[in-house]
Design an enzyme around this catalytic site. Structure first.
Site, PDB file in Angstrom:
ATOM      1  CE1 TYR A   5      -4.237   1.062  -0.147  1.00 33.48           C
ATOM      2  CE2 TYR A   5      -4.461  -1.231   0.845  1.00 33.48           C
ATOM      3  CZ  TYR A   5      -4.964  -0.141   0.077  1.00 33.48           C
ATOM      4  OH  TYR A   5      -6.310  -0.157  -0.244  1.00 33.48           O
TER       5      TYR A   5
ATOM      6  CD  GLU B 173      -4.910   5.175   0.431  1.00 38.25           C
ATOM      7  OE1 GLU B 173      -4.745   5.930   1.731  1.00 38.25           O
ATOM      8  OE2 GLU B 173      -5.920   4.605   0.176  1.00 38.25           O
TER       9      GLU B 173
ATOM     10  CG  ASP C  48      -7.308  10.155 -24.171  1.00 37.35           C
ATOM     11  OD1 ASP C  48      -6.214   9.632 -24.282  1.00 37.35           O
ATOM     12  OD2 ASP C  48      -8.439  10.008 -23.729  1.00 37.35           O
TER      13      ASP C  48
ATOM     14  CB  THR D 291      -3.774   3.805 -22.365  1.00 36.41           C
ATOM     15  OG1 THR D 291      -3.239   3.457 -23.767  1.00 36.41           O
ATOM     16  CG2 THR D 291      -5.535   4.242 -22.350  1.00 36.41           C
TER      17      THR D 291
ATOM     18  CE  LYS E 160      -6.368   1.983 -25.337  1.00 33.37           C
ATOM     19  NZ  LYS E 160      -7.486   2.971 -25.463  1.00 33.37           N
TER      20      LYS E 160
ATOM     21  NE  ARG F 223      -6.328  -3.648 -19.695  1.00 29.54           N
ATOM     22  CZ  ARG F 223      -6.309  -3.746 -21.111  1.00 29.54           C
ATOM     23  NH1 ARG F 223      -5.457  -4.516 -21.681  1.00 29.54           N
ATOM     24  NH2 ARG F 223      -7.205  -2.915 -21.922  1.00 29.54           N
TER      25      ARG F 223
HETATM   26  C1  LIG Z   1      -8.602   3.362 -24.795  1.00 29.01           C
HETATM   27  C2  LIG Z   1      -8.836   4.575 -24.663  1.00 29.01           C
HETATM   28  C3  LIG Z   1      -8.947   5.298 -23.326  1.00 29.01           C
HETATM   29  C4  LIG Z   1      -9.538   4.323 -22.054  1.00 29.01           C
HETATM   30  O1  LIG Z   1      -8.355   3.749 -21.674  1.00 29.01           O
HETATM   31  P1  LIG Z   1      -8.759   2.334 -20.537  1.00 29.01           P
HETATM   32  O2  LIG Z   1      -7.352   2.005 -20.011  1.00 29.01           O
HETATM   33  O3  LIG Z   1      -9.411   1.289 -21.302  1.00 29.01           O
HETATM   34  O4  LIG Z   1      -9.501   3.190 -19.542  1.00 29.01           O
HETATM   35  C5  LIG Z   1      -9.177   6.589 -23.107  1.00 29.01           C
HETATM   36  N1  LIG Z   1      -9.145   7.497 -24.014  1.00 29.01           N
HETATM   37  C6  LIG Z   1      -8.890   7.027 -25.444  1.00 29.01           C
HETATM   38  C7  LIG Z   1      -8.859   7.964 -26.532  1.00 29.01           C
HETATM   39  C8  LIG Z   1      -8.535   5.575 -25.708  1.00 29.01           C
HETATM   40  O5  LIG Z   1      -8.661   5.231 -27.054  1.00 29.01           O
END
Ligand SMILES: *Cc1c(COP(=O)(O)O)cnc(C)c1O
Length: 420
Positions: free
Chosen positions: A46, A48, A192, A218, A221, A227
């Site tokens: 933990y 935090e 994002d 993220t 990807k 993740r």
């Molecule tokens: C995949 C994605 C997310 C979300 O990611 P998670 O880890 O699945 O919550 C947010 N924004 C965009 C543009 C994405 O393609």
């Protein structure tokens, strides 16, 4: 101890990943070292708070891990500040909104129906439930975002937060123009880059860092980590009210963002995942990762051209990044049926709305393909051309080809480990 069925199921999933062809644009294969860190005893801890400012004892080691993770991320993107604790991309966005907006404030993002993400204002997500969400989209003729249209909508809506970034948009983003628009209407600008982060970090696509106030992503990807989510600040330091000011305000913005993550939207950070993120960032700093991302884009271009040659319509006519959106309207097959047919041949992809789709999100007229995962396996030009031909055989001839293609898919996949 009794054998747990879960481990049999994990083995089955391993087999599925090995035998099939993974074209889901948001997936990738994390390296053995990334998985080793993610599966480590750090899961027991933990922590935090932030490095050196924790609410728990015994954090000396995880402090070093998290600090290294932050430093590696900042050097990867040229960021001035980062928070690496978000459990996912959607939570990173929620934390940013909580930190920078009041409930009811207006936000402007890319339409989900045109390729945007749920966490940018969809009515079923907290971003659409707690904020007044508005959207821009693509032009029907070009399949591309028209920046004059974004400017027009922004001047009408006057959003507090302007968001760029998408889940199913195959073209690059004009962050500089987005910033001009954000400045004209007094909005904070969030990029994002969940999908394209790995391609941006290696200079294959435009970099949002010099233009956007805040960048989220993220890590799993194109960045090929575990993740998770991340939040970064670029070179200028807006204060929380959305007014860009000088250096003195970096602490203010970074600390409101830290609070947006914890305690705003999360409890304890996942230090095992943070360690895995750090491993992935170090991998991404290597020259071999830059080569990888070049190949990802080359492969996407080869696949898209082969599909176009086979008579398929691609939204916007091609791709600048790792993904493409096929519009199946003229082929007389829905996205749902295409996904199912390809799935039976062990080619995994997802149905996806195309812009101006007349079908529901459960049916759709499109299918989204990406090359990040297959490129990690070492697939190159020859395999891309082969995949396009399999897709065409399965989609145009249906049942009669499915079994034959599946055998060919297995035979090819067998030649490639998950990590080249
Ligand atoms: C995949 C994605 C997310 C979300 O990611 P998670 O880890 O699945 O919550 C947010 N924004 C965009 C543009 C994405 O393609």
């Amino acid at each position: 101890m009794q054998h747990d069925k879960i481990f049999d199921l994990i083995e089955l999933e391993h087999k599925r990943q090995l035998e099939g062809i993974e074209l889901i644009a948001s997936e990738n294969f994390a390296s053995p070292n990334v998985m080793k860190a993610a599966g480590s005893i750090l899961t027991n801890k933990y922590a935090e708070g932030l490095p050196k400012r924790r609410y728990y004892g015994g954090c000396e080691v995880v402090d070093e891990i998290e600090q290294l993770c932050i430093e590696r991320l900042c050097s990867l993107f040229g960021a001035e500040w980062a928070n690496v604790q978000s459990h996912s991309g959607a939570q990173a966005n929620a934390a940013v909104m909580l930190a920078t907006l009041n409930p009811g404030d207006s936000i402007l993002g890319f339409s989900l129906a045109h390729g945007g993400h749920l966490s940018h204002g969809s009515p079923v997500n907290l971003s659409g439930l707690y904020y007044d969400a508005h959207f821009y989209g693509v032009q029907q003729e070009t399949g591309r975002i028209d920046m004059d249209d974004v400017a027009r909508i922004a001047h009408t809506v006057r959003p507090k937060l302007l968001i760029c970034g998408a889940s199913a948009y195959s073209r690059d983003w004009d962050y500089a123009r987005f910033r001009e628009i954000a400045d004209e209407v007094g909005a904070l600008l969030l990029a994002d880059v969940a999908h394209t982060a790995g391609l941006i970090a290696t200079g294959q696509l435009n970099n949002p860092m010099p233009h956007c106030h805040i960048v989220t992503s993220t890590t799993h990807k194109t960045l090929r980590g575990p993740r998770g989510g991340i939040i970064m600040l670029g070179k200028d330091y807006p204060n929380p009210m959305g007014k860009t000011t000088k250096k003195g305000d970096i602490r203010k913005m970074s600390s409101v963002l830290d609070s947006g993550v914890f305690p705003g939207t999360q409890g304890g950070p996942l230090e095992h995942v943070i360690a895995a993120k750090a491993v992935a960032f170090e991998e991404a700093l290597q020259p071999s990762f830059k080569e990888y991302t070049k190949h990802v884009i080359q492969n996407a271009q080869i696949l898209s051209e082969a599909l176009i040659d086979a008579g398929y319509d691609l939204v916007s006519g091609g791709t600048d990044n790792h993904l493409m959106l096929i519009d199946l309207s003229s082929k007389g097959i829905t996205g749902k049926d295409a996904e199912a047919l390809l799935g039976r041949a062990d080619i995994t992809a997802n149905k996806n709305m195309v812009p101006f789709d007349t079908k529901s999100p459960f049916v759709t007229s499109g299918i989204r393909l990406g090359t990040a995962a297959v490129t990690t396996r070492g697939f190159a030009e020859k395999e891309m051309v082969q995949i396009a031909s399999w897709i065409d055989r399965v989609l145009s001839q249906g049942d009669q080809e499915v079994e034959k293609v599946k055998k060919e898919v297995h035979a090819l996949a067998q030649l490639f480990p998950l990590h080249a």
